[in-house]
Design a protein around this motif. Structure first.
Motif, PDB file in Angstrom:
ATOM      1  N   CYS A   1      -1.186  -4.635  -1.518  1.00 33.81           N
ATOM      2  CA  CYS A   1      -1.271  -3.758  -0.341  1.00 33.81           C
ATOM      3  C   CYS A   1      -2.357  -4.290   0.600  1.00 33.81           C
ATOM      4  O   CYS A   1      -3.523  -4.409   0.205  1.00 33.81           O
TER       5      CYS A   1
ATOM      6  N   CYS B   1      -5.382  -1.905   1.033  1.00 31.76           N
ATOM      7  CA  CYS B   1      -6.258  -1.894  -0.155  1.00 31.76           C
ATOM      8  C   CYS B   1      -7.173  -3.118  -0.113  1.00 31.76           C
ATOM      9  O   CYS B   1      -8.376  -3.018  -0.388  1.00 31.76           O
TER      10      CYS B   1
ATOM     11  N   HIS C   1      -5.291   4.414  -2.864  1.00 33.98           N
ATOM     12  CA  HIS C   1      -3.984   4.112  -2.275  1.00 33.98           C
ATOM     13  C   HIS C   1      -3.053   5.322  -2.321  1.00 33.98           C
ATOM     14  O   HIS C   1      -2.769   5.858  -3.396  1.00 33.98           O
TER      15      HIS C   1
ATOM     16  N   HIS D   1       0.183   2.218   3.332  1.00 32.06           N
ATOM     17  CA  HIS D   1      -1.073   2.740   2.792  1.00 32.06           C
ATOM     18  C   HIS D   1      -1.525   3.750   3.839  1.00 32.06           C
ATOM     19  O   HIS D   1      -1.722   3.373   5.005  1.00 32.06           O
TER      20      HIS D   1
END
Ligand code: 5GP
Ligand code: ZN
Length: 113
Positions: free
Chosen positions: A3, A6, A45, A97
């Motif tokens: 991600c 992240c 997340h 996200h």
């Protein structure tokens, strides 16, 4: 998990940081849609806002409180700003996200496109 946000929150991908604490990270959008375009993300997340549960209410309140603080610190509180969350396809979400767009520095349009 692969991600991008992240990785940004962990400092693994560079970003222009605006604010950080234990719970959240805020940074400038790479393709700004207004003179000020900041993204505020939880470090945890969540793919979309649909994953927010009862236990997350404090986190969401904290995000709005920090948006308020950023607006005051950067001096666009009086003129005004907009906070946007896009969700899934029809909402125009492209990064999965959870993120809050904080837009300022120009007159916003209504209804949004
Ligand atoms: P969405 O369309 O999902 O609501 O918004 C995603 C936002 O993330 C877009 O405004 C896009 O410009 C921004 N974005 C996507 N990738 C990156 C990146 O790698 N760095 C930064 N700073 N912003 C990104
Ligand atoms: Zn993530």
């Amino acid at each position: 998990m692969d991600c991008i946000f992240c990785k940004i929150a962990k400092g693994q991908i560079p970003s222009k940081k605006v604010y950080e604490d234990d719970l959240i990270y805020a940074f400038h959008d790479i393709a700004p849609q207004a003179p000020v375009h900041i993204l505020i993300i939880p470090k945890k997340h969540y793919s979309t806002i649909l994953e927010i549960e009862n236990d997350d209410k404090e986190l969401i309140g904290h995000i709005f409180f920090i948006a308020n603080k950023i607006a005051k610190d950067m001096g666009f509180n009086e003129k005004g700003f907009r906070i946007v969350v896009n969700c899934n396809r029809d909402g125009g979400q492209t990064v999965f996200h959870l993120h809050f767009h904080l837009l300022a520095g120009r007159m916003m349009h209504w209804p949004p496109g």
